[in-house]
Design a protein around this motif. Structure first.
Motif: not given
Length: 266
Positions: A28-33, A87-90, A120-124, A257-261
């Motif tokens: 899971v890759v967290l992307v902050a501003h 990978a999942v991008v949040v 790569v799956r990108v979440t909401d 985690l809900r966004r990832v799932d």
């Protein structure tokens, strides 16, 4: 107006994740501003650590769109080089404005140009998705306000960073409406930049309308200059409290985690 005591509303989390269940191993890759303020990067790293601890077996890596390294493209390239194929991008964003619509997809596209085998799956975003305000987001905001022990309040101000995107501002308004319903008092929106009103103006207007005790709910994921400016402005206007940013609160961890799932079902 009669003051209403601030406690965390009993907001149900139907379908909440089993936070401690074993992970899939998909990173899971967290992307902050990103911010020049070092506190913001520290908060993102803390959130990444908390999410990883809550989902054993899932690597969780922080990244930033600006000001702090590494960026999401670099992180995704590194995962591909290490042999990962998914990978999942949040996006650690509270509105689906420019950064979600343009910057995040561009970072993913750039990574896949060098690693086309990487899916790569990108979440909401963490703010309202499909018009729905996540109950965990509301619980996190309410919990941060309760930590300030503001006493009875007559009204709330939801203080957001600000955006020129009308749809994004609409999503902030939905969060304010949900907070108003949860607390049973009026809740109006303010912005630290890009759109009026500022926090001091919003607090002043509510007090002029008869709300003697107004508290400000900070709609921020991490500390920084915007949150500092909200605290100063609200204090000048006589707010009884200003909540801290969400940081790595348990409610925010579960929301990530809900966004990832949710990407497993797309």
């Amino acid at each position: 107006m009669a003051g209403v005591g601030v406690t965390t509303p009993a907001i149900g989390l139907s379908g909440a994740v089993e936070a401690a269940r074993p992970g899939s191993g998909v990173p899971v890759v967290l992307v902050a501003h990103g911010s020049r303020d070092l506190r913001a990067a520290a908060a993102t790293r803390a959130l990444a650590g908390a999410v990883e601890a809550a989902r054993p077996g899932t690597p969780v890596l922080p990244s930033w769109l600006d000001h702090t390294e590494p960026g999401p493209t670099e992180v995704l390239r590194g995962l591909a080089a290490a042999g990962h194929r998914t990978a999942v991008v949040v996006p650690l964003l509270l509105t689906a404005a420019y950064h979600r619509r343009v910057d995040v997809p561009a970072a993913v596209t750039a990574a896949r140009q060098d690693a086309p085998e990487l899916t790569v799956r990108v979440t909401d975003v963490l703010g309202p998705a499909d018009g729905t305000v996540d109950a965990g987001l509301l619980a996190g905001l309410a919990g941060r306000l309760a930590e300030t022990q503001p006493g009875p309040v007559d009204a709330l101000v939801l203080a957001a960073a600000g955006t020129r995107d009308a749809r994004a501002r609409g999503s902030v308004g939905r969060v304010a409406a949900a907070l108003a319903d949860g607390f049973g008092v009026p809740c109006t929106v303010s912005y630290a930049s890009a759109a009026p009103p500022t926090a001091d103006v919003a607090v002043t207007r509510l007090r002029a309308a008869g709300a003697g005790r107004v508290a400000v709910v900070a709609y921020f994921l991490a500390p920084g200059l915007f949150h500092d400016s909200v605290v100063a402005a609200a204090d000048r206007a006589g707010a009884v409290a200003v909540s801290g940013p969400l940081n790595d609160s348990p409610d925010l961890v579960e929301l990530v985690l809900r966004r990832v799932d949710a990407t497993d079902h797309r």
